[in-house]
Design an enzyme around this catalytic site. Structure first.
Site, PDB file in Angstrom:
ATOM      1  N   THR A 140       0.856  -1.182   0.000  1.00 51.50           N
ATOM      2  CA  THR A 140       0.000   0.000   0.000  1.00 51.50           C
ATOM      3  C   THR A 140       0.901   1.244   0.000  1.00 51.50           C
ATOM      4  O   THR A 140       2.116   1.127   0.025  1.00 51.50           O
ATOM      5  CB  THR A 140      -0.864   0.068   1.275  1.00 51.50           C
ATOM      6  OG1 THR A 140      -0.013   0.383   2.380  1.00 51.50           O
ATOM      7  CG2 THR A 140      -1.563  -1.250   1.543  1.00 51.50           C
ATOM      8  N   GLU A 154      13.483  -2.869  -0.755  1.00 51.05           N
ATOM      9  CA  GLU A 154      14.185  -2.595  -2.010  1.00 51.05           C
ATOM     10  C   GLU A 154      13.366  -1.735  -2.965  1.00 51.05           C
ATOM     11  O   GLU A 154      13.885  -0.831  -3.627  1.00 51.05           O
ATOM     12  CB  GLU A 154      14.546  -3.938  -2.673  1.00 51.05           C
ATOM     13  CG  GLU A 154      15.259  -3.844  -3.994  1.00 51.05           C
ATOM     14  CD  GLU A 154      16.597  -3.121  -3.898  1.00 51.05           C
ATOM     15  OE1 GLU A 154      16.593  -1.904  -4.109  1.00 51.05           O
ATOM     16  OE2 GLU A 154      17.611  -3.771  -3.608  1.00 51.05           O
ATOM     17  N   ALA A 183      11.879   0.851  -7.927  1.00 47.60           N
ATOM     18  CA  ALA A 183      11.032  -0.348  -8.107  1.00 47.60           C
ATOM     19  C   ALA A 183      11.868  -1.627  -8.001  1.00 47.60           C
ATOM     20  O   ALA A 183      12.483  -1.868  -6.973  1.00 47.60           O
ATOM     21  CB  ALA A 183      10.267  -0.275  -9.417  1.00 47.60           C
ATOM     22  N   LEU A 219      14.686  -2.433  -9.400  1.00 47.36           N
ATOM     23  CA  LEU A 219      16.149  -2.351  -9.588  1.00 47.36           C
ATOM     24  C   LEU A 219      16.859  -2.648  -8.273  1.00 47.36           C
ATOM     25  O   LEU A 219      16.446  -2.172  -7.221  1.00 47.36           O
ATOM     26  CB  LEU A 219      16.537  -0.944 -10.067  1.00 47.36           C
ATOM     27  CG  LEU A 219      16.001  -0.500 -11.422  1.00 47.36           C
ATOM     28  CD1 LEU A 219      16.448   0.940 -11.716  1.00 47.36           C
ATOM     29  CD2 LEU A 219      16.515  -1.432 -12.523  1.00 47.36           C
ATOM     30  N   GLY A 254      -0.669   5.051 -14.606  1.00 51.05           N
ATOM     31  CA  GLY A 254      -0.245   4.517 -13.306  1.00 51.05           C
ATOM     32  C   GLY A 254       1.188   4.852 -12.937  1.00 51.05           C
ATOM     33  O   GLY A 254       1.783   4.213 -12.063  1.00 51.05           O
ATOM     34  N   GLU A 296       1.907   8.738  -8.196  1.00 46.49           N
ATOM     35  CA  GLU A 296       1.166   8.399  -6.980  1.00 46.49           C
ATOM     36  C   GLU A 296      -0.276   8.856  -7.214  1.00 46.49           C
ATOM     37  O   GLU A 296      -0.524   9.708  -8.085  1.00 46.49           O
ATOM     38  CB  GLU A 296       1.738   9.165  -5.787  1.00 46.49           C
ATOM     39  CG  GLU A 296       3.202   8.882  -5.481  1.00 46.49           C
ATOM     40  CD  GLU A 296       3.407   7.591  -4.708  1.00 46.49           C
ATOM     41  OE1 GLU A 296       2.521   7.210  -3.922  1.00 46.49           O
ATOM     42  OE2 GLU A 296       4.457   6.948  -4.909  1.00 46.49           O
ATOM     43  N   ASP A 312       8.432  12.850  -3.543  1.00 51.03           N
ATOM     44  CA  ASP A 312       8.672  11.423  -3.723  1.00 51.03           C
ATOM     45  C   ASP A 312      10.172  11.148  -3.960  1.00 51.03           C
ATOM     46  O   ASP A 312      10.740  10.227  -3.386  1.00 51.03           O
ATOM     47  CB  ASP A 312       7.842  10.929  -4.911  1.00 51.03           C
ATOM     48  CG  ASP A 312       7.908   9.431  -5.041  1.00 51.03           C
ATOM     49  OD1 ASP A 312       7.510   8.747  -4.084  1.00 51.03           O
ATOM     50  OD2 ASP A 312       8.389   8.940  -6.081  1.00 51.03           O
ATOM     51  N   LYS A 316      13.137   9.244  -1.625  1.00 49.40           N
ATOM     52  CA  LYS A 316      14.017   8.178  -2.113  1.00 49.40           C
ATOM     53  C   LYS A 316      15.480   8.482  -1.813  1.00 49.40           C
ATOM     54  O   LYS A 316      16.217   7.598  -1.348  1.00 49.40           O
ATOM     55  CB  LYS A 316      13.816   7.984  -3.621  1.00 49.40           C
ATOM     56  CG  LYS A 316      12.472   7.342  -3.958  1.00 49.40           C
ATOM     57  CD  LYS A 316      12.239   7.308  -5.442  1.00 49.40           C
ATOM     58  CE  LYS A 316      10.892   6.650  -5.754  1.00 49.40           C
ATOM     59  NZ  LYS A 316      10.488   6.834  -7.139  1.00 49.40           N
ATOM     60  N   GLY A 353       6.281   0.831 -12.505  1.00 53.41           N
ATOM     61  CA  GLY A 353       5.446  -0.157 -13.209  1.00 53.41           C
ATOM     62  C   GLY A 353       5.116  -1.316 -12.286  1.00 53.41           C
ATOM     63  O   GLY A 353       5.918  -1.688 -11.423  1.00 53.41           O
TER      64      GLY A 353
END
Ligand code: ADP
Ligand code: ASP
Ligand code: MG
Length: 814
Positions: A554, A605, A610, A612, A663, A666, A677, A681, A796
């Site tokens: 989520t 991770e 995503a 990677l 998609g 967010e 965002d 990260k 993705g």
């Protein structure tokens, strides 16, 4: 001559009794057969229940009686439909006696151990009569012999001790003159020297058979039951348990003493000295090999032969400084328990002599406490020792094997396996002979403990992972499908048995401790119970499965707030939700600490790039002693998409809308476009590099228009994109004039981090970044000039799901 014993399930229905008769008929073609039978399955318990109800003046004792009656009458009718009058006559007579006995107990309101033995003996009297008569009706040469006329005991009701001199003589004399091919005897029941009815202890039919086998020095004793032998552990609690081919008397005795109910512990003693093998067989599957218990060497390479458990244990602790170095305390303690006829199952005493710990049957704990406190009342009054401490709700689990003494590290492995699964050990006992290593644990942890120990010691190292997924939206659904597809591969190639044991979306949730059937998970979930975050946690915790992993798919802060709860239960956490790791530094550190303390992995991770392998690579660099000097990265798939598609022929609003529709953003696009965002990260990468930092410490230069920055809702924000089109076109034009590409770049340099839109000139590694790709360049002590570069799709559903999957497998390979 052979002795066979058939247990409660084996004689529990007319169908099973027919199996028994068939087996006896086959055996009797070549051998004289002595057959001991138990009461019909469950009848002993029902007799005891009826007795208790009558004693307590509960009128429903008659209902219990009627159930017992019906069970027997039905079996008789099914076995001999056309010819049962004489059997029914006798049985009804016996049932009338039984009813009178129960009425008597009801009237006088009392059930002494003596009467209780008389009461339970009806179970075996009835079953042995029904079986022998049925055999006779079918033309077999069978006779019934009441074991009460052969087995003589003392008057220790409910668990009487055998007088072997008289018993052996009786048995030998009877069988010398017996001429029938098959003799049926009731198990469990006996008589005292003075002629009172006694019993040999619950499960004692096995013992009856062993007494007969030893007295007659037969070549083999066969115990026929409802499982195919003695299993590596209780097959009702561990699905993967399997039958042991061969096992020594000592091992069988240890296992049965420690709860392997398949064999009543005293059974081994009579046959041990005579070297009569015990063969355990399955009445329901007579062709299965079963288990042979004997003195013969086995060629098994496994030092641990079996794992067993005893439930309903209470731990008594006697402690106090007044005990240290003073002899006689343990003598008085044990004498007290012996006088009260309380059996001690486990003893431990630390070398400090400050405390002694005893494991006993929970039912006797109260009696034990009263008598021990009485024995030591002076010392307690003088504060030399404390009143005895009683803890209930415990179980003993034990590893058993003759050969454990020749192998190092078994107890270490046992305790670390339990520890890793958050199973608290209350006491430990290991005899010097090292045939048995026992641990006292909470009853609620027994199933998990047996399963995880069985996996460790018996299952060619297959590791079961139990995954609980919250958030089966877009990414979650891909994850479930990937797991479904790869389960077989993981089992065969990585020895990981990956099961999804819990699933939830925002509406419903489902659980299945055997693993959810993934071919119909959507239908099952649609029918599931109403989902709540706490409910999901409570269910996961209650299932208490080994190697449990909670997967957060989520973007919800409330879910992230529960990680600490999961970790404290030693449940691993895998998250693509970034909120926890980019939250307040103290919270991030707490989660890391809990993960270490409770041995529960915390992996995320997919928080960056995503699927990677960015965080994993970073962790490996640090763990191997490298130092990160700087990180340059493009980490936003959504902003890449936006700036790769935005130009003087498109509209900024349209491009952002398209990114949202596909998609790549967010749900609230401001989180991406404001740079928050990306800031999260780079914060996570900085923290993982060892720098303590908060989100506010990251310099964020926004490219949004001032009205865009101030917008209060998603709708308002979209409106500003339309009205401020020229603002965005100016940004584009400036970059184009310099022949630059616009990239949203995150930087981490010497402990400082920043994010912002940059004009990237030709030749720079970021210049040609396409679509939703991400790129990370690590400059480290070992990669000072040419950075280590990781590049690829950074957003993705499929790649994010595969990143989560990789974290789950990392835990499996641990
Ligand atoms: P019977 O009525 O035939 O005497 P029991 O119920 O006394 O049968 O014993 C058989 C049961 O013992 C099995 O059904 C199984 O649930 C239980 N059991 C516990 N531990 C073990 C074990 N290690 N191996 C086999 N059975 C076990
Ligand atoms: N019927 C007795 C019991 O249930 C003895 C036995 O089955 O071995 O304990
Ligand atoms: Mg039994």
């Amino acid at each position: 001559m052979k002795v066979l014993k058939f247990g409660g399930t084996s004689v529990g229905s007319s169908k099973n009794i027919n199996n028994v008769i068939k087996i006896l008929e086959d055996y009797s073609k070549t051998d004289l057969v002595i057959c001991v039978v138990s009461a019909v399955g469950g009848v002993t318990d029902k007799l005891l229940l009826a007795g208790k109800q009558a004693q307590n003046k509960e009128d429903n004792y008659t209902e219990s009686f009627n159930t017992i009656k019906d069970i027997h009458l039905n079996i008789i009718r099914e076995l001999n439909p056309s010819n049962n009058a004489s059997i029914l006559d006798f049985v009804e007579g016996k049932l009338n006696e039984l009813k009178s006995l129960l009425d008597g107990i009801y009237l006088i309101n009392e059930l002494s151990p003596k009467t209780s033995d008389k009461l339970v003996s009806y179970g075996e009297i009835l079953s042995s009569y029904i079986i022998s008569e049925t055999m006779k009706h079918r033309g077999l040469v069978a006779e019934l012999k009441n074991s009460q006329e052969l087995i003589v005991t003392n008057s220790n009701f409910s668990k009487a001790e055998v007088n072997y001199n008289i018993t052996n003589r009786n048995i030998q004399e009877y069988f010398q003159s017996a001429s029938q091919k098959i003799t049926i005897l009731p198990g469990f029941i006996s008589k005292s020297v003075t002629g009172e009815q006694t019993t040999l202890g619950r499960g004692g039919s096995d013992f009856t058979a062993a007494i007969l086998a030893a007295a007659l020095k037969v070549e083999q004793l066969e115990i026929w039951t409802d499982v195919s032998g003695m299993f590596t552990t209780n097959p009702k609690l561990v699905k993967q348990a399997y039958p042991i081919d061969r096992i020594s008397y000592q091992e069988a005795m240890e296992l049965s003493h420690f709860g392997a109910k398949v064999l009543y512990p005293p059974t081994v003693q009579p046959v041990l000295d005579l070297n009569i093998p015990i063969h355990i067989k399955n009445t329901l599957e007579p062709e299965s090999a079963g288990t042979i218990i004997s003195n013969e060497e086995t060629n098994s390479t496994n030092a641990v032969k079996g794992i067993s458990n005893i439930s309903n244990i209470a731990l008594l602790t006697l402690q106090g400084s007044g005990m240290v170095g003073i002899p006689g305390f343990s003598k008085r303690l044990f004498e007290t328990l012996s006088q009260e006829k309380i059996n001690i199952i486990l003893i431990t005493q630390a070398s400090s002599e400050h405390s002694i710990c005893l494991g006993i049957d929970e039912a006797e704990a109260e009696k034990a406490k009263i008598s021990i406190d009485k024995t030591f009342e002076n010392e307690i009054a003088l504060h030399k020792i404390d009143p005895i401490i009683v803890e209930n709700g415990l179980s003993i689990i034990a590893l058993v094997g003759d050969n454990m003494k020749n192998h190092q590290g078994i107890s270490g492995k046992m305790f670390s396996t339990l520890g890793k699964n958050n199973i608290n050990i209350r006491a430990i006992a290991q005899g010097a002979s090292e045939k048995n290593i026992s641990a006292v644990i909470l009853e609620k942890d027994v199933k998990k403990a047996l399963n995880t120990l069985h996996e460790q010691f018996f299952e060619s190292k297959t590791k079961q992972l139990n995954v609980f997924i919250t958030g089966v939206g877009n990414v979650g659904e891909r994850l479930v499908e990937q797991i479904k597809q790869q389960r077989k591969y993981l089992k065969e190639n990585l020895k990981i048995n990956l099961r999804i044991t819990g699933l939830s979306n925002s509406r419903t949730m489902i659980f299945n401790e055997e693993g959810i059937d993934l071919s119909t998970w959507k239908e099952q979930l649609a029918e599931g119970e109403k989902a709540t975050l706490e409910g999901f946690f409570e269910n996961t915790k209650a299932l208490n499965l080994r190697n449990s992993i909670f997967v957060d798919v989520t973007a919800n802060a409330d879910v992230a707030n529960l990680y600490a709860n999961y970790l404290r239960e030693s449940i691993g956490v895998v998250a693509c939700n970034k909120i926890a790791c980019s939250s307040d530094l103290e919270n991030y550190k707490l989660l890391k600490r809990l993960s270490l303390k409770y041995n529960a992995p915390f992996l995320f991770e997919t928080n960056v790039g995503a699927g990677l392998p960015i965080i994993d690579t970073l962790n490996n660099l640090i763990a191997s002693g490298d130092k990160i000097t700087s990180i340059h990265a493009v980490l936003s798939g959504s902003l890449n998409f936006v700036f790769n598609n935005f130009n003087d022929k498109t509209k900024f609003y349209d491009v952002v809308k398209q990114a949202a529709a596909e998609g790549y953003t967010e749900p609230d696009p401001r989180i991406d476009l404001s740079g928050v965002d990306v800031a999260r990260k780079i914060l996570i990468l900085a923290r993982e590099s060892g720098v303590e930092m908060n989100l506010e410490d990251i310099q964020n230069t926004s490219f949004l228009s001032s009205s865009g920055l101030k917008s209060e809702s998603v709708d308002d924000f979209y409106k500003t994109l339309i009205s401020d089109e020229s603002h965005y076109q100016n940004i584009y034009a400036s970059a184009k004039a310099k022949d630059c590409q616009l990239k949203y770049v995150a930087q981490f340099n010497n402990g400082k981090a920043s994010v912002g839109l940059e004009e990237i000139p030709q030749g720079h590694p970021f210049y040609n970044l396409k679509g939703k790709d991400n790129i990370v360049m690590f400059y480290t002590q070992r990669y000072p000039e040419q950075p280590m570069i990781i590049k690829g799709a950074g957003a993705g559903a499929d790649v994010t799901a595969s990143g989560l999957f990789a974290d789950i497998i990392r835990i499996g390979n641990d």
